[in-house]
Design a protein around this motif. Structure first.
Motif, PDB file in Angstrom:
ATOM      1  N   LEU A   1      32.463  30.612   2.503  1.00 55.35           N
ATOM      2  CA  LEU A   1      32.719  31.782   1.661  1.00 55.35           C
ATOM      3  C   LEU A   1      33.565  32.824   2.367  1.00 55.35           C
ATOM      4  O   LEU A   1      34.428  33.472   1.760  1.00 55.35           O
ATOM      5  N   TRP A   2      33.305  33.019   3.663  1.00 57.08           N
ATOM      6  CA  TRP A   2      33.997  34.072   4.412  1.00 57.08           C
ATOM      7  C   TRP A   2      34.628  33.487   5.674  1.00 57.08           C
ATOM      8  O   TRP A   2      34.178  33.773   6.797  1.00 57.08           O
ATOM      9  N   PRO A   3      35.667  32.665   5.542  1.00 57.63           N
ATOM     10  CA  PRO A   3      36.254  32.035   6.724  1.00 57.63           C
ATOM     11  C   PRO A   3      36.852  33.023   7.713  1.00 57.63           C
ATOM     12  O   PRO A   3      36.971  32.713   8.901  1.00 57.63           O
TER      13      PRO A   3
ATOM     14  N   PRO B   1      33.267  23.785  -6.357  1.00 56.57           N
ATOM     15  CA  PRO B   1      32.535  23.548  -5.099  1.00 56.57           C
ATOM     16  C   PRO B   1      33.206  24.239  -3.926  1.00 56.57           C
ATOM     17  O   PRO B   1      34.424  24.386  -3.884  1.00 56.57           O
ATOM     18  N   LEU B   2      32.377  24.680  -2.991  1.00 57.15           N
ATOM     19  CA  LEU B   2      32.898  25.297  -1.779  1.00 57.15           C
ATOM     20  C   LEU B   2      33.534  24.220  -0.913  1.00 57.15           C
ATOM     21  O   LEU B   2      32.965  23.156  -0.702  1.00 57.15           O
ATOM     22  N   SER B   3      34.713  24.494  -0.407  1.00 61.56           N
ATOM     23  CA  SER B   3      35.401  23.509   0.429  1.00 61.56           C
ATOM     24  C   SER B   3      36.209  24.223   1.484  1.00 61.56           C
ATOM     25  O   SER B   3      36.473  25.429   1.385  1.00 61.56           O
TER      26      SER B   3
ATOM     27  N   SER C   1      35.130  29.672  16.456  1.00 59.78           N
ATOM     28  CA  SER C   1      35.962  29.510  15.262  1.00 59.78           C
ATOM     29  C   SER C   1      37.305  30.220  15.394  1.00 59.78           C
ATOM     30  O   SER C   1      38.234  29.925  14.642  1.00 59.78           O
ATOM     31  N   GLU C   2      37.424  31.169  16.327  1.00 56.30           N
ATOM     32  CA  GLU C   2      38.705  31.835  16.558  1.00 56.30           C
ATOM     33  C   GLU C   2      39.655  30.966  17.371  1.00 56.30           C
ATOM     34  O   GLU C   2      40.868  31.203  17.373  1.00 56.30           O
ATOM     35  N   CYS C   3      39.097  29.965  18.045  1.00 50.83           N
ATOM     36  CA  CYS C   3      39.918  29.093  18.891  1.00 50.83           C
ATOM     37  C   CYS C   3      40.089  27.701  18.296  1.00 50.83           C
ATOM     38  O   CYS C   3      41.066  27.015  18.593  1.00 50.83           O
TER      39      CYS C   3
END
Length: 401
Positions: free
Chosen positions: A83-85, A180-182, A320-322
C-alpha cells in the motif's frame, strides 16, 4: 513446567509455519482474504483455548494461536509494503507499535480474572480449596485458601477484539477483490534482476541471522530479569523485580513510540546506528556495573528495552531503500524471529542455571556484539547491492533511449 515448555514450543513452531503458509498462499489468494481468515482463526483459537481441560487439546489450541499470529504478522507487513511502497517505514512502525501496546496491556486485562490465594491458620480454614503447608505443629500449620479464577475470560476478550478487524478485512476483500495489491513494475523488474544475484542471497542470509535475536533477546531478558535480581548479588524481592520488569517493558514500548515519531524526521540508517550504539553502551553497563550498583541494573534494563525495540520493522525499511523488499525477504525475517523466540530463551535459561546470574549479562552482551557485526556486514552488502542496481537501471535507460 515441562508440559508448559512443550506448549510454547508448539506455539513457536505454529508461528513459523504460519509465516511460511502466508507467504505461499499470497501467490494464489488475495492478501486481504488471508488477513481476514487469519484473524478469524486467531479469534476461534483464543476463544476456544481454555474451555476443555485436556493437555492435547490445549497444545493444539496454542499451536493454532501461533499459526494465526504468523499468518497475521506476515499479512500485515505485506499489505503495508504494497500500500505504501514509499512510506512503509511509518506503516511498519505502526504494526509493531500495536503489538507492543497489546503486550503491555494484556497482563492488566488478565489480572482481575486470575486465581488468588490467602494464608490462614489451619483451625480457621473455611475455604473451598484449602492447600495445607508447613510443619505438623498446629501452631505453625497454615493453609492457602485458593479462590477460583476465571482465566478463560481474558481469552474470550482477546477473541472478541479480533472480530472487528476480521470484519474490516472481509469488507475490503469483497469491495476491492477486483483490485488485488501487487508490486509495482519497478519492483517486479528489480526482483527479476536480484533473484539470482549472489549479493541478494548473501543479504537474505545476513538478514536471517540478524533477526534471530531481534525479539528473542528482549523476551529472554524480560523472563529472567526477576530471577537475576532475586538470586544475584543484590537478593532483591520479587515485588521489587516485578517493578523493574515493568520498567523494562515500558521502556520497550516508549522506544517504539519514539522511533515511530522520528521515522519521518530522520533517515532510517541514522536511527539504526543510534539504537545500535545505545544497545552497545547498555550492554557494557549490564556487564560491568550491575555487580556494584543497583541503579546500574535499573538504567541498563531500561536502556536495553528502549534501544532494542525498533529493529524488526526498521531494518526491513532501511533495506528497502537499497534493494527491493519482497515477500520472501519479509518471511525470512519473521521466520528467523520465530526461531529465535523458541531457541534463545531456552539457551538463556541454560546459561543462567549453569553459569550463574551474571552469565545472563555476558550472554546479552555477546548477542548485542553479534548483532552489531551482522549489521555492519549488512551495510556493506546493501551498499554494493544498491550500486549494482543503479548501474543496471542506468544501462536499461540508455538502451531504451
Amino acid at each position: 513446567m515441562d508440559q508448559t515448555t512443550y506448549i510454547f514450543l508448539l506455539q513457536g513452531v505454529g508461528f513459523i509455519l504460519g509465516v511460511v503458509a502466508a507467504h505461499l498462499a499470497e501467490k494464489r489468494l488475495n492478501i486481504r482474504l488471508i488477513m481476514a481468515m487469519s484473524l478469524i482463526t486467531g479469534s476461534i483459537g483464543s476463544g476456544a483455548l481454555p474451555w476443555v481441560k485436556s493437555y492435547p487439546y490445549l497444545a493444539s489450541m496454542f499451536f493454532m494461536q501461533g499459526l494465526a499470529k504468523g499468518l497475521v504478522d506476515y499479512a500485515a507487513l505485506s499489505i503495508c509494503n504494497k500500500l505504501w511502497p514509499n512510506h512503509r517505514g511509518l506503516a511498519f512502525q505502526f504494526v509493531t507499535l500495536g503489538a507492543g501496546i497489546g503486550a503491555f496491556f494484556i497482563p492488566f486485562i488478565a489480572r482481575p480474572f486470575l486465581a488468588t490465594d490467602t494464608v490462614t491458620s489451619q483451625s480457621n480454614v473455611k475455604c473451598k480449596n484449602p492447600v495445607s503447608v508447613g510443619t505438623k505443629s498446629a501452631r505453625d500449620h497454615r493453609s492457602f485458601c485458593i479462590s477460583p479464577g476465571h482465566i478463560e475470560y481474558p481469552y474470550v476478550i482477546i477473541a472478541i477484539l479480533c472480530v472487528p478487524p476480521a470484519i474490516a478485512f472481509c469488507y475490503y476483500f469483497v469491495k476491492r477483490k477486483q483490485f488485488p495489491l501487487s508490486e509495482n513494475n519497478y519492483q517486479q523488474v528489480e526482483v527479476g534482476l536480484m533473484t539470482s544475484s549472489r549479493l541478494h542471497a548473501l543479504m537474505m542470509t545476513i538478514l536471517f541471522f540478524l533477526h534471530i535475536p531481534v525479539m528473542s533477546m528482549p523476551l529472554a531478558y524480560g523472563d529472567l530479569l526477576t530471577s537475576y535480581g532475586v538470586h544475584g548479588r543484590w537478593h532483591l524481592s520479587r515485588r521489587h523485580m516485578a517493578t523493574m520488569t515493568s520498567v523494562f517493558w515500558g521502556a520497550f514500548l516508549v522506544g517504539r513510540v519514539s522511533n515511530l515519531a522520528l521515522t519521518n524526521c530522520a533517515e532510517q540508517f541514522y536511527l539504526l546506528c543510534i539504537n545500535f550504539g545505545g544497545l552497545f553502551m547498555t550492554s557494557i553497563i549490564l556487564c560491568t556495573w550491575t555487580t556494584d550498583y543497583e541503579v546500574a541494573l535499573w538504567i541498563g534494563s531500561a536502556g536495553l528495552g528502549f534501544f532494542s525495540s525498533p529493529f524488526l520493522p526498521m531494518i526491513l525499511t532501511w533495506v528497502s531503500e537499497c534493494a527491493c523488499l519482497t515477500g520472501s525477504m519479509i518471511s525470512v525475517c519473521l521466520c528467523a524471529s520465530g526461531i529465535g523466540e523458541v531457541l534463545v530463551p531456552v539457551l538463556s535459561g541454560w546459561v543462567f542455571v549453569h553459569g550463574g546470574p551474571q552469565s545472563l549479562m555476558y550472554l546479552i552482551a555477546g548477542i548485542v556484539l553479534c548483532e552489531i557485526l551482522l549489521f555492519v556486514a549488512l551495510v556493506l552488502v546493501a551498499r554494493e547491492t544498491k550500486r549494482c542496481r543503479d548501474v543496471i537501471i542506468n544501462e536499461e535507460l540508455v538502451d531504451d533511449t
